[in-house]
Each structure stands twice: as C-alpha cells, then as structure tokens.
Design an enzyme around this catalytic site. Structure first.
Site, mmCIF file in Angstrom:
data_model
loop_
_atom_site.group_PDB
_atom_site.id
_atom_site.type_symbol
_atom_site.label_atom_id
_atom_site.label_comp_id
_atom_site.label_asym_id
_atom_site.label_seq_id
_atom_site.Cartn_x
_atom_site.Cartn_y
_atom_site.Cartn_z
ATOM 1 N N SER A 114 0.810 -1.220 0.000
ATOM 2 C CA SER A 114 0.000 0.000 0.000
ATOM 3 C C SER A 114 0.842 1.269 0.000
ATOM 4 C CB SER A 114 -0.952 -0.054 1.193
ATOM 5 O OG SER A 114 -1.847 1.015 1.143
ATOM 6 N N HIS A 115 0.741 2.035 1.067
ATOM 7 C CA HIS A 115 1.382 3.351 1.135
ATOM 8 C C HIS A 115 2.793 3.278 1.713
ATOM 9 C CE1 HIS A 115 -0.858 2.117 4.588
ATOM 10 N NE2 HIS A 115 -0.031 2.799 5.340
ATOM 11 N N ASP A 279 -2.421 6.492 -3.416
ATOM 12 C CA ASP A 279 -1.264 5.855 -2.776
ATOM 13 C C ASP A 279 -0.634 4.760 -3.639
ATOM 14 O OD1 ASP A 279 -3.294 3.979 -2.522
ATOM 15 O OD2 ASP A 279 -2.441 3.155 -0.677
ATOM 16 N N ASP A 281 -0.880 1.521 -4.026
ATOM 17 C CA ASP A 281 -1.702 0.542 -4.741
ATOM 18 C C ASP A 281 -3.032 1.117 -5.214
ATOM 19 O OD1 ASP A 281 -2.568 0.743 -2.104
ATOM 20 O OD2 ASP A 281 -3.399 -1.279 -2.097
ATOM 21 N N ASP A 283 -5.645 2.609 -3.687
ATOM 22 C CA ASP A 283 -6.935 2.557 -2.994
ATOM 23 C C ASP A 283 -7.190 3.770 -2.095
ATOM 24 O OD1 ASP A 283 -5.070 1.774 -1.134
ATOM 25 O OD2 ASP A 283 -6.093 -0.079 -0.537
ATOM 26 N N ARG A 284 -6.139 4.544 -1.806
ATOM 27 C CA ARG A 284 -6.351 5.720 -0.955
ATOM 28 C C ARG A 284 -6.520 6.981 -1.794
ATOM 29 N NH1 ARG A 284 -2.716 5.499 4.480
ATOM 30 N NH2 ARG A 284 -3.421 3.424 5.106
ATOM 31 N N THR A 346 -11.048 -0.906 12.326
ATOM 32 C CA THR A 346 -10.177 -0.425 11.257
ATOM 33 C C THR A 346 -9.850 -1.547 10.267
ATOM 34 O OG1 THR A 346 -9.216 1.262 12.644
ATOM 35 C CG2 THR A 346 -7.853 0.469 10.840
ATOM 36 N N GLU A 365 -12.781 5.399 5.696
ATOM 37 C CA GLU A 365 -11.894 5.404 6.850
ATOM 38 C C GLU A 365 -11.174 6.743 6.887
ATOM 39 O OE1 GLU A 365 -10.134 1.532 8.198
ATOM 40 O OE2 GLU A 365 -9.751 1.416 6.068
ATOM 41 N N GLU A 366 -10.782 7.126 8.100
ATOM 42 C CA GLU A 366 -10.063 8.393 8.262
ATOM 43 C C GLU A 366 -8.710 8.368 7.565
ATOM 44 O OE1 GLU A 366 -7.141 7.984 10.059
ATOM 45 O OE2 GLU A 366 -7.771 5.909 10.346
ATOM 46 N N LYS A 378 -11.380 -0.056 -0.978
ATOM 47 C CA LYS A 378 -11.468 1.383 -1.113
ATOM 48 C C LYS A 378 -10.866 1.744 -2.460
ATOM 49 C CE LYS A 378 -7.494 2.010 1.984
ATOM 50 N NZ LYS A 378 -7.451 0.897 2.945
HETATM 51 C C1 G1P Z 1 -3.943 1.561 8.112
HETATM 52 C C2 G1P Z 1 -5.151 2.459 8.270
HETATM 53 C C3 G1P Z 1 -6.405 1.683 8.013
HETATM 54 C C4 G1P Z 1 -6.349 1.047 6.630
HETATM 55 C C5 G1P Z 1 -5.072 0.233 6.489
HETATM 56 C C6 G1P Z 1 -4.894 -0.297 5.082
HETATM 57 O O1 G1P Z 1 -3.999 0.514 9.036
HETATM 58 O O2 G1P Z 1 -5.173 3.062 9.546
HETATM 59 O O3 G1P Z 1 -7.517 2.515 8.139
HETATM 60 O O4 G1P Z 1 -7.447 0.221 6.419
HETATM 61 O O5 G1P Z 1 -3.933 1.029 6.814
HETATM 62 O O6 G1P Z 1 -4.804 0.725 4.142
HETATM 63 P P1 G1P Z 1 -3.215 0.536 10.439
HETATM 64 O O7 G1P Z 1 -1.773 0.777 10.112
HETATM 65 O O8 G1P Z 1 -3.771 1.687 11.212
HETATM 66 O O9 G1P Z 1 -3.497 -0.788 11.063
HETATM 67 ZN ZN ZN Z 2 -3.329 1.348 -0.262
#
Ligand code: G1P
Ligand code: ZN
Length: 545
Positions: A114-115, A279, A281, A283-284, A346, A365-366, A378
C-alpha cells in the site's frame, strides 16, 4: 509437459496477516521459501478452486515481478484453471477487486504494501481477496496464519517465466494465463458510475483545472487514461505518473506530509481548482481545494450527502459504514437521510459483509480511504471522480462545498497523530496501561472535559455475527469528543501508535478554525492519559493528518 515440483520447506513463525495482508521488508520476502510458504498457506486454506480463475497483480513495487512469476507457477501447480494477470504484473487494488467481480473469479492475490515505501530496502506485501472482490475476512487470514506455522512443502511448476509485457493468452502447464490491460475494465466501471460527458465539458470549457499526483505509484496509468485521455484534461494534469519500483524514493502515502509536490501546488497563488493524490496501490485518496484540505472523514460525509447528484448513486444509498476511529461526520448525514450507519473496526475487510448484504453503499476510513459497493476495496481514483462530479453538479469550489456542509451539519473537527517506529514494548505497555484503567477513568474530569466511558472497541459483525475484540482504546467524553489510541497493524518497524482526536463544533462562527488549535486541549489530555511522548522520548508525532 512442465513438471510439478514439491519442494520441502520449514515454517516461518511470523506470517500473520495484519490489517491488510502480510507486510514485511523486501529482504524478508527474499528469504528462501518465504513467499512460497505464504502463497501455499493461502492455497491450503482455500477449498474448491480446482479449474477456477485467480486474479493476480500488484502495485509494481520492487519484487512485484519476481513474486508474480512465482505465484503464477504455484497457481498452476495447485490446480487453478486460469489466471488473469495485469500486463507487466500490474493491477491497482481497486482494479483487482473490479476484475475479480466482473469475471466471477474465485479470488485474487494482490502484491502491495500500500502506502509503505518500496525499493530493495522498502516494504513488500501480499494479500488475498475472496470471490466478492474484497479482502479475505479474519477467518481466512487466521487459517492462513495457522497453516503457515505447520507447512512443510509447497508445489510449484517447473517452467520458464512467461512474458507478462505483452497482452495475450499463454499456457503454464494445464493453466491458462491471460495477460490483460490493467486499466480497461476499471475505466469502464468508472464510466458507468460518473457523468463522463459532463466532466469532459468541464475540462473543455476551461472552467475547471486540477492536479492529480500519482506519487510514482500504480494510479499513474489509470489517471492518465481516464483523466487525460478519456476526459480530456490537459496533459500534465497527472504528475509523477510513471510507476517506479521505489516510488522515486518517496513515501506513496497521499497526505499533507508526503504528497509534498501536490500540496505546494495547491498552496500556490496559481493553484488549480482541485487537487488529488492516491497511494502505492491506488486505494487511498486525498482531496484538496485551493489552499484547502478536506479531511477524509469529512470527505466521506460530503460524498454521502451529495450521492443523489451522481449518476451511479441516483437511486439512493442504503447506508454508510465508517471505521471506528473515523469521525462521526458521516453518522450525521446517515441520520438526516434516514439510512443505516455502521461503526466497524479499522480495515476494509470489515465492510465486505455489509456491502454484500446491501446494508450500506458508501464506506470510509479516516486514513484516506473511501469506497462504495461498486467494488469491495477502497478506491482512490473513484473518490477523485466522485468529487469532480460533485463539483460539476454544484458549480462551487471545494472550500465552499465543505464549509456549507459544516454549516448545515456542524463540523466534526478531527486529526490523527502518528508516532512511528516506537519501541514495540513501550507501545504495548502504553496500551495495556490504558486498558487497565478503564474503570478509574470513568467520570474523571480534565478542565472542561469529563470522561463518560473508556473501553476497548469490540465489534460484532451484524451479518455473520463474528466478534473482533481489542480494536482500539476509546476515551469518550460527555460532550461527544473522543480520543482513540490504536496500534497500527500495517507497520513493519517497531510499533506505530495512532492517536485519533475528535471534537464536535456546531457553532458556524467557530468552524473555520485550524484543527490542531481546536483540538489543543484534547491533544494535551491524550499525553496526560498515555504519557506517550514522555515514554517514547518523542517531542511530537511523526505525521499529523
Ligand atoms: C492503516 C489504516 C487503516 C487502513 C489500512 C490499510 O492501518 O489506519 O484505516 O485500512 O492502513 O490501508 P493501520 O496501520 O492503522 O493498522
Ligand atoms: Zn493502499
């Protein structure tokens, strides 16, 4: 005929999927048999896939190519009938979800962290999505983890790598491999949901300008095709549009700290009307107006309040689901619309059952995540198109849309403070300590604030009745303000402690205030309660969003 090889291996003890799949340093995935063991553990915990279709693709980060070839050979050896794989092994997370659903695949494997940063010293990840296109629920991920602890062999086809750079049909043993365009199916879905002719004319008339920062990650090709080619946005609207294995050395997380170039552009005197980023991948999403930041929690609420204006959602939305730490702004919209509202733990996997049952249409999600029932992930670019479509319908600036929303519903002032790479024992102790004080904290006053309730969030899925415990420490105040403490489930270094702060401001005259200023008292209370700064030796958060 290629031979199926059965390779002996010994289990690894750390293959427990987190918030979103198994995420580790690339160097961990490069250990002999590490990836293979986990892939075999996925397959061993699934039933009935012989002859079925698997979707495979990733965000293009370092090790994506190696992993895709391994997975294809293992899928063939384990009896899948067909794999749909994105050209060059690429697929954004929402596109993978779209493709799994569209082609009735058995499931999919998405390669992404992901990010998180990429590159040889960065992170890699692998997650399994089920046939509805969504992340595997906990009962699956738990089964995979259990299997990974006892696995002693895996199956792989002894074959040459196939050429993933050209679209077409190939065979690998008895399995068909279709190398597909990663963008087409997704772009078609977006065209069904949004008013493309209207967006096109908005660009053509010159009444709207935007900047989309793909952060050298997977949405580059998607945004270029949809925004620049299909909607006619001027070339250069998409910046950092070429996916790179190390994301150009950046942190592909669309927030105010990491999407630097975009933020500078949007703060400049000649800022475009709309700014957005996605981000690693895809999805954000982050959305910005001219010198104006939209918090993801507000974004979800505003999208819900305006959904009736959008082609794909004209028939109405059934409900809104948000993760527990996400602000309650969306709940206010749900209440006014008289539709369902849900508070889940979450992680996107908790939305799947609600979406499948038609209980909600929008989710958020925030953490810069918004999505709907169009896929089961997402979806960054979808959210951006949704916002563009709201702007096209309302003919207002982003700032006007948001401040009008606050005026009408009140503002849930919100911020998240992240403390990255904290010593895991220190972080664990902080959470345990808070957990041990729930009873004594109730009724405790801090200046104008008084604690009404303190607990550890537990969720019972309304559909399958599964229970997820220990999902975050909630400190709930009598005036509706909240402080949440949670440990991240996606970090790969020490522990990341997240503090979520929220306060409701109904008074229009006080709504245009800086969030950190408005939340200053709660920020102090969070430190008084947890001693996080003192115990971790930090002077402040690593990232504030
Ligand atoms: C984080 C985000 C959460 C999201 C996840 C995947 O997870 O807070 O909302 O679903 O990345 O993108 P966390 O690192 O808080 O467990
Ligand atoms: Zn992602």
């Amino acid at each position: 005929m290629s031979a199926i090889k059965t390779i002996s291996s010994t289990p690894f003890s750390d293959q427990k999927p987190g918030t979103s799949g198994l995420r580790k340093k690339v160097t961990v995935f490069q250990r002999e048999h590490y990836l293979e063991n986990f892939v075999q553990s996925i397959f061993d915990s699934l039933e009935g896939f012989t002859g079925e279709t698997l979707v495979v693709g990733g965000d293009g980060r370092y090790y994506n190519d190696v992993a895709v070839h391994t997975i294809l050979k293992m899928a063939a050896a384990n009896g899948f009938g067909r794999v749909l794989v994105g050209q060059s092994g690429l697929l954004s997370t929402p596109a993978a979800s779209c493709i799994i659903r569209k082609y009735n695949a058995f499931g999919g494997i998405i390669l992404s962290a992901s990010h998180n940063p990429g590159g040889p010293d960065g992170d890699f990840g692998i997650k399994y999505n089920i046939g509805n296109g969504g992340p595997a629920p906990e009962k699956y991920t738990e089964a995979m983890f259990q299997r990974s602890k006892e696995i002693n062999t895996y199956k792989i086809l002894d074959a040459e790598n196939i050429d993933l750079n050209a679209q077409g049909r190939y065979t690998l043993g008895d399995m068909l491999v279709e190398v597909i365009d990663p963008v087409t199916d997704y772009a078609e879905l977006m065209e069904e949901l949004f008013d493309f002719p209207k967006l096109k004319s908005m660009f053509r008339s010159g009444s709207f300008s935007m900047c989309f920062d793909a952060m050298h990650a997977i949405t580059g090709p998607y945004a270029k095709q949809i925004l620049e080619e299909q909607l006619g946005a001027p070339e250069g609207t998409v910046i950092n549009g070429v996916p790179l294995p190390d994301f150009g050395g950046g942190h592909p997380d669309p927030n105010l700290a990491y999407a630097k170039e975009l933020v500078e552009t949007m703060n400049g005197i000649s800022a475009p009307d709309f700014g957005a980023a996605s981000d690693g991948d895809g999805d954000r999403n982050m959305v910005l107006g001219k010198r104006f930041f939209v918090t993801p929690s507000d974004s979800l609420a505003i999208m819900a309040a305006n959904a009736h204006r959008i082609k794909g959602y004209k028939k109405g939305i059934t409900g809104i689901a948000r993760s527990m730490p996400t602000s309650a702004a969306a709940d206010r919209v749900a209440e006014r619309l008289g539709i369902n509202s849900f508070e889940t733990p979450t992680g996107w996997k908790f939305f799947g059952n609600l979406l499948d049952a038609g209980q909600c249409t929008l989710c958020g999600e925030e953490s810069f995540g918004t999505g709907s029932d169009h896929v089961r992930e997402k979806d960054g670019l979808w959210a951006v198109l949704f916002w563009m479509n709201i702007i096209a319908e309302r003919h207002q600036s982003v700032e006007e849309i948001v401040t009008e929303h606050w005026k009408s519903y009140g503002r849930n002032v919100y911020s998240r403070h992240d403390y990255d790479a904290v010593d895991a024992t220190v972080a664990g102790d902080i959470i345990d300590n808070l957990r041990s004080r729930f009873v004594s904290l109730m009724g405790h006053g801090f200046g104008a604030y008084c604690i009404e309730k303190a607990d550890d969030f537990s969720y019972t899925d309304p559909i399958d009745k599964s229970v997820s415990k220990n999902q975050g420490i909630r400190i709930l105040f009598t005036d509706g303000s909240r402080i949440i403490f949670r440990l991240s489930g996606t970090g790969t270094e020490g522990a990341t402690v997240r503090i979520y702060l929220e306060k409701f401001e109904p008074n229009e005259a006080l709504q245009n205030i800086d969030a950190q200023e408005a939340l200053a008292d709660l920020i102090d209370i969070a430190e008084e309660l947890s001693g996080l700064k003192a115990k971790s030796g930090r002077s402040g958060p690593t990232v504030i969003t």
